[in-house]
Design a protein around this motif. Structure first.
Motif, PDB file in Angstrom:
ATOM      1  N   GLY A 114     -54.917 -21.570 -16.970  1.00  0.00           N
ATOM      2  CA  GLY A 114     -55.359 -20.722 -15.861  1.00  0.00           C
ATOM      3  C   GLY A 114     -54.249 -19.917 -15.237  1.00  0.00           C
ATOM      4  N   GLY A 115     -53.034 -20.030 -15.762  1.00  0.00           N
ATOM      5  CA  GLY A 115     -51.902 -19.266 -15.229  1.00  0.00           C
ATOM      6  C   GLY A 115     -51.373 -19.875 -13.959  1.00  0.00           C
ATOM      7  N   GLY A 116     -50.366 -19.276 -13.412  1.00  0.00           N
ATOM      8  CA  GLY A 116     -49.762 -19.775 -12.181  1.00  0.00           C
ATOM      9  C   GLY A 116     -48.937 -21.024 -12.435  1.00  0.00           C
ATOM     10  N   SER A 117     -48.566 -21.677 -11.337  1.00  0.00           N
ATOM     11  CA  SER A 117     -47.764 -22.893 -11.471  1.00  0.00           C
ATOM     12  C   SER A 117     -48.659 -24.113 -11.419  1.00  0.00           C
ATOM     13  CB  SER A 117     -46.714 -22.948 -10.355  1.00  0.00           C
ATOM     14  OG  SER A 117     -47.359 -22.943  -9.112  1.00  0.00           O
ATOM     15  N   ALA A 118     -48.126 -25.211 -11.849  1.00  0.00           N
ATOM     16  CA  ALA A 118     -48.886 -26.455 -11.892  1.00  0.00           C
ATOM     17  C   ALA A 118     -49.038 -27.042 -10.501  1.00  0.00           C
ATOM     18  CB  ALA A 118     -48.181 -27.451 -12.807  1.00  0.00           C
ATOM     19  N   GLY A 119     -50.172 -27.665 -10.235  1.00  0.00           N
ATOM     20  CA  GLY A 119     -50.387 -28.464  -9.027  1.00  0.00           C
ATOM     21  C   GLY A 119     -49.984 -27.794  -7.748  1.00  0.00           C
ATOM     22  N   THR A 120     -48.980 -28.365  -7.069  1.00  0.00           N
ATOM     23  CA  THR A 120     -48.563 -27.907  -5.755  1.00  0.00           C
ATOM     24  C   THR A 120     -47.642 -26.706  -5.804  1.00  0.00           C
ATOM     25  OG1 THR A 120     -46.607 -29.312  -5.734  1.00  0.00           O
ATOM     26  CG2 THR A 120     -48.653 -30.293  -4.907  1.00  0.00           C
ATOM     27  N   GLY A 121     -47.221 -26.324  -6.981  1.00  0.00           N
ATOM     28  CA  GLY A 121     -46.281 -25.221  -7.087  1.00  0.00           C
ATOM     29  C   GLY A 121     -44.848 -25.711  -7.207  1.00  0.00           C
ATOM     30  N   ARG A 122     -44.598 -26.990  -6.917  1.00  0.00           N
ATOM     31  CA  ARG A 122     -43.260 -27.562  -7.061  1.00  0.00           C
ATOM     32  C   ARG A 122     -43.014 -28.062  -8.476  1.00  0.00           C
ATOM     33  NH1 ARG A 122     -42.095 -32.236  -3.658  1.00  0.00           N
ATOM     34  NH2 ARG A 122     -40.263 -32.202  -4.959  1.00  0.00           N
ATOM     35  N   GLU A 123     -44.068 -28.499  -9.160  1.00  0.00           N
ATOM     36  CA  GLU A 123     -43.907 -29.056 -10.489  1.00  0.00           C
ATOM     37  C   GLU A 123     -43.538 -27.971 -11.491  1.00  0.00           C
ATOM     38  OE1 GLU A 123     -46.857 -29.378  -8.856  1.00  0.00           O
ATOM     39  OE2 GLU A 123     -46.855 -31.458  -8.211  1.00  0.00           O
ATOM     40  N   PRO A 124     -42.643 -28.294 -12.424  1.00  0.00           N
ATOM     41  CA  PRO A 124     -42.343 -27.315 -13.463  1.00  0.00           C
ATOM     42  C   PRO A 124     -43.525 -27.175 -14.406  1.00  0.00           C
ATOM     43  CG  PRO A 124     -41.201 -29.379 -13.901  1.00  0.00           C
ATOM     44  CD  PRO A 124     -41.879 -29.523 -12.564  1.00  0.00           C
ATOM     45  N   ALA A 125     -43.566 -26.079 -15.125  1.00  0.00           N
ATOM     46  CA  ALA A 125     -44.655 -25.854 -16.076  1.00  0.00           C
ATOM     47  C   ALA A 125     -44.672 -26.935 -17.149  1.00  0.00           C
ATOM     48  CB  ALA A 125     -44.491 -24.481 -16.727  1.00  0.00           C
ATOM     49  N   VAL A 126     -43.517 -27.448 -17.508  1.00  0.00           N
ATOM     50  CA  VAL A 126     -43.390 -28.506 -18.514  1.00  0.00           C
ATOM     51  C   VAL A 126     -42.765 -29.718 -17.831  1.00  0.00           C
ATOM     52  CG1 VAL A 126     -42.299 -29.143 -20.700  1.00  0.00           C
ATOM     53  CG2 VAL A 126     -43.077 -26.797 -20.340  1.00  0.00           C
TER      54      VAL A 126
ATOM     55  N   MET B  15     -37.004 -42.261 -13.029  1.00  0.00           N
ATOM     56  CA  MET B  15     -35.626 -41.914 -12.693  1.00  0.00           C
ATOM     57  C   MET B  15     -35.531 -40.479 -12.164  1.00  0.00           C
ATOM     58  SD  MET B  15     -33.339 -43.537 -15.695  1.00  0.00           S
ATOM     59  CE  MET B  15     -34.439 -44.344 -16.840  1.00  0.00           C
ATOM     60  N   ALA B  16     -36.237 -39.569 -12.809  1.00  0.00           N
ATOM     61  CA  ALA B  16     -36.218 -38.160 -12.391  1.00  0.00           C
ATOM     62  C   ALA B  16     -36.784 -38.018 -10.978  1.00  0.00           C
ATOM     63  CB  ALA B  16     -36.994 -37.299 -13.369  1.00  0.00           C
ATOM     64  N   ASP B  17     -37.814 -38.789 -10.654  1.00  0.00           N
ATOM     65  CA  ASP B  17     -38.424 -38.718  -9.328  1.00  0.00           C
ATOM     66  C   ASP B  17     -37.471 -39.231  -8.237  1.00  0.00           C
ATOM     67  OD1 ASP B  17     -40.736 -37.656 -10.354  1.00  0.00           O
ATOM     68  OD2 ASP B  17     -41.842 -39.559 -10.343  1.00  0.00           O
ATOM     69  N   ARG B  18     -36.611 -40.183  -8.587  1.00  0.00           N
ATOM     70  CA  ARG B  18     -35.698 -40.783  -7.600  1.00  0.00           C
ATOM     71  C   ARG B  18     -34.323 -40.128  -7.557  1.00  0.00           C
ATOM     72  NH1 ARG B  18     -37.073 -45.535 -10.360  1.00  0.00           N
ATOM     73  NH2 ARG B  18     -34.898 -45.699 -10.966  1.00  0.00           N
ATOM     74  N   LEU B  19     -34.007 -39.321  -8.549  1.00  0.00           N
ATOM     75  CA  LEU B  19     -32.657 -38.754  -8.662  1.00  0.00           C
ATOM     76  C   LEU B  19     -32.302 -37.895  -7.461  1.00  0.00           C
ATOM     77  CD1 LEU B  19     -30.118 -38.350 -10.410  1.00  0.00           C
ATOM     78  CD2 LEU B  19     -31.271 -36.423 -11.466  1.00  0.00           C
ATOM     79  N   VAL B  20     -31.127 -38.138  -6.923  1.00  0.00           N
ATOM     80  CA  VAL B  20     -30.604 -37.346  -5.810  1.00  0.00           C
ATOM     81  C   VAL B  20     -29.443 -36.526  -6.347  1.00  0.00           C
ATOM     82  CG1 VAL B  20     -29.460 -37.404  -3.576  1.00  0.00           C
ATOM     83  CG2 VAL B  20     -31.255 -39.059  -4.098  1.00  0.00           C
TER      84      VAL B  20
ATOM     85  N   ILE C  25     -37.675 -32.617 -10.572  1.00  0.00           N
ATOM     86  CA  ILE C  25     -38.309 -31.817  -9.529  1.00  0.00           C
ATOM     87  C   ILE C  25     -37.534 -32.016  -8.228  1.00  0.00           C
ATOM     88  CG2 ILE C  25     -40.412 -31.453  -8.190  1.00  0.00           C
ATOM     89  CD1 ILE C  25     -41.926 -32.722 -10.593  1.00  0.00           C
ATOM     90  N   THR C  26     -37.158 -30.913  -7.599  1.00  0.00           N
ATOM     91  CA  THR C  26     -36.458 -30.975  -6.316  1.00  0.00           C
ATOM     92  C   THR C  26     -37.138 -30.031  -5.327  1.00  0.00           C
ATOM     93  OG1 THR C  26     -34.916 -29.219  -6.927  1.00  0.00           O
ATOM     94  CG2 THR C  26     -34.250 -31.483  -7.439  1.00  0.00           C
ATOM     95  N   THR C  27     -36.702 -30.085  -4.081  1.00  0.00           N
ATOM     96  CA  THR C  27     -37.281 -29.206  -3.064  1.00  0.00           C
ATOM     97  C   THR C  27     -36.820 -27.766  -3.239  1.00  0.00           C
ATOM     98  OG1 THR C  27     -35.494 -29.795  -1.561  1.00  0.00           O
ATOM     99  CG2 THR C  27     -37.560 -31.015  -1.351  1.00  0.00           C
TER     100      THR C  27
END
Length: 133
Positions: free
Chosen positions: A66-78, A126-131, A96-98
């Motif tokens: 459907g085009g655009g970005s995934a979900g909330t717009g923060r998630e990468p396309a892949v 790990m990616a979700d928690r990475l700072v 994913i970061t802010t």
């Protein structure tokens, strides 16, 4: 929340882990590395996996339906990439970061000793928690 070094050490505790990197896919530079690298060259591995990541992220074919970005717009396309060779799995998990993140975790996993499903789940955690920073 773990930083780069802690995340890489956690990745190396996975069964079959041979090496792990945190890579910036725009510059191709390794921000952190632990263990071995395919071919023995960490910087070459970072540059080559960054090229693969860049191709995936900029691909129109792999964009969300459907085009655009995934979900909330923060998630990468892949979310992640898995490459399978005769003796190994190569996993790339986008962080994913802010801000506009261009970083991914890379894991080189021995095919005989590794558990691909477990590695994928743990790498996502790990990616979700990475700072970064």
């Amino acid at each position: 929340m773990p930083g780069i070094d802690e995340s890489l050490l956690e990745a190396m505790r996975l069964p079959g882990a041979r090496g792990a990197l945190v890579v910036d896919w725009i510059s191709g530079l390794a921000l952190g590395a632990v263990g071995e690298a395919p071919g023995g060259d960490t910087e070459a591995t970072a540059a080559e996996t960054a090229e693969l990541a860049r191709l995936a992220m900029e691909s129109g074919t792999l964009a969300p339906a459907g085009g655009g970005s995934a979900g909330t717009g923060r998630e990468p396309a892949v979310a992640d990439l898995i490459l399978t060779t005769a003796d190994a799995y190569h996993l790339l998990r986008f962080v994913i970061t802010t801000f506009d993140s261009t970083v991914f975790l890379y894991l080189w996993l021995d095919r005989a000793d590794g558990n691909l499903a477990l590695a994928r789940i743990r790498l996502a955690e790990m990616a979700d928690r990475l700072v970064l920073g």
